[in-house]
Design an enzyme around this catalytic site. Sequence first.
Site, PDB file in Angstrom:
ATOM      1  N   GLU A 137     -11.647 -10.530  -1.989  1.00 30.38           N
ATOM      2  CA  GLU A 137     -11.357  -9.725  -0.826  1.00 30.38           C
ATOM      3  C   GLU A 137     -12.323  -8.707  -0.543  1.00 30.38           C
ATOM      4  O   GLU A 137     -12.556  -7.698  -0.947  1.00 30.38           O
ATOM      5  CB  GLU A 137      -9.850  -8.970  -1.052  1.00 30.38           C
ATOM      6  CG  GLU A 137      -9.347  -8.342   0.020  1.00 30.38           C
ATOM      7  CD  GLU A 137      -7.861  -7.786  -0.277  1.00 30.38           C
ATOM      8  OE1 GLU A 137      -6.987  -8.074   0.428  1.00 30.38           O
ATOM      9  OE2 GLU A 137      -7.994  -6.716  -0.851  1.00 30.38           O
ATOM     10  N   LYS A 173       0.891  -1.230   0.051  1.00 29.32           N
ATOM     11  CA  LYS A 173      -0.002  -0.039   0.098  1.00 29.32           C
ATOM     12  C   LYS A 173       0.837   1.294   0.150  1.00 29.32           C
ATOM     13  O   LYS A 173       1.907   1.187  -0.467  1.00 29.32           O
ATOM     14  CB  LYS A 173      -1.041   0.018   1.166  1.00 29.32           C
ATOM     15  CG  LYS A 173      -1.762  -1.465   1.122  1.00 29.32           C
ATOM     16  CD  LYS A 173      -2.850  -1.576   2.237  1.00 29.32           C
ATOM     17  CE  LYS A 173      -3.663  -2.883   1.964  1.00 29.32           C
ATOM     18  NZ  LYS A 173      -4.751  -2.871   2.761  1.00 29.32           N
ATOM     19  N   HIS A 197      -8.452  -2.814  -6.596  1.00 26.57           N
ATOM     20  CA  HIS A 197      -8.427  -3.101  -5.079  1.00 26.57           C
ATOM     21  C   HIS A 197      -9.624  -2.125  -4.344  1.00 26.57           C
ATOM     22  O   HIS A 197      -9.983  -0.831  -5.018  1.00 26.57           O
ATOM     23  CB  HIS A 197      -6.963  -2.520  -4.550  1.00 26.57           C
ATOM     24  CG  HIS A 197      -6.861  -2.967  -2.946  1.00 26.57           C
ATOM     25  ND1 HIS A 197      -7.345  -2.257  -2.095  1.00 26.57           N
ATOM     26  CD2 HIS A 197      -6.210  -3.879  -2.530  1.00 26.57           C
ATOM     27  CE1 HIS A 197      -7.142  -2.739  -0.986  1.00 26.57           C
ATOM     28  NE2 HIS A 197      -6.528  -3.924  -1.151  1.00 26.57           N
TER      29      HIS A 197
HETATM   30  P1  PGA Z   1      -4.704  -6.630   5.039  1.00 27.32           P
HETATM   31  O1  PGA Z   1      -4.629  -5.890   3.655  1.00 27.32           O
HETATM   32  O2  PGA Z   1      -3.822  -7.873   4.884  1.00 27.32           O
HETATM   33  O3  PGA Z   1      -3.817  -5.593   5.898  1.00 27.32           O
HETATM   34  O4  PGA Z   1      -5.833  -6.898   5.571  1.00 27.32           O
HETATM   35  C1  PGA Z   1      -4.982  -6.708   2.622  1.00 27.32           C
HETATM   36  C2  PGA Z   1      -5.194  -5.785   1.277  1.00 27.32           C
HETATM   37  O5  PGA Z   1      -6.053  -4.877   1.619  1.00 27.32           O
HETATM   38  O6  PGA Z   1      -4.994  -6.516   0.471  1.00 27.32           O
END
Ligand code: PGA
Length: 233
Positions: free
Chosen positions: A153, A7, A82
């Site tokens: 996700e 990120k 995303h």
């Molecule tokens: P996280 O994020 O593992 O911190 O939950 C996953 C993502 O947003 O790809």
Amino acid sequence: MIILNWKCNPDSEAEAISLARDSDYDNFTICPPYLFISVISRILKKAGLGSQDAFWSSGAYTGAISTKQLAESGVKYAIIGHSERRINFNEKAGSISQKISACLTEDIVPVLCLGEIGLTGPEKAKSIVLTQLKTYLRLISAEQAARIVYVYEPSGAIGSGKPDSPTKIKAVAREIINWSEKRSEARPKIFYGGSINSRNAGTFLAIPGISGLLVGGASLNRSEIRKLSLIHE
Ligand code: PGA
């Protein structure tokens, strides 16, 4: 495979170089911020390199980074759609489909994020994912779609410390498999993402239909990185 989504982290190039060196394992694909892609491409020996987004065109698009530029810099995977881009940058289906198509033209594997905003029950999640598949993939053929990595996700499971339930993930994966197999013979690659860490990764990789993980928060933690590097499907 485990895809590490850094990120908007870390803050400096020196930290990014150090994190990349400590994450250079062959079961990982690392997705750093654009700014650090070039320098990291010269460091990695074992891990794959990905980006967190991609734009479909070169030219007069201030602030964009194109699939061509990414391919030239050694990027092999690009996270597309995303939920943080859908929520914070107002990314819509039309742009997601153009990005998928441009990635495939440059031989970049789209890592296509699917799932509801929030956390719904399984029936609603399946219907949202089905609608996303139909709209996001409308510019590409079934053969091209066979190269995509799908990630289920749901945004409500991201960064919450509470991953979605394995039963629901299995049902959504089944929906993606049925849809893809109806269009082509290929068995789709489906990953799960949302609050994965070294302790729960094995459980989620054991879900039928799931063959990889997308990891955010834990990808910035050295001890988690070491433990996740030992996990192979
Ligand atoms: P996280 O994020 O593992 O911190 O939950 C996953 C993502 O947003 O790809």
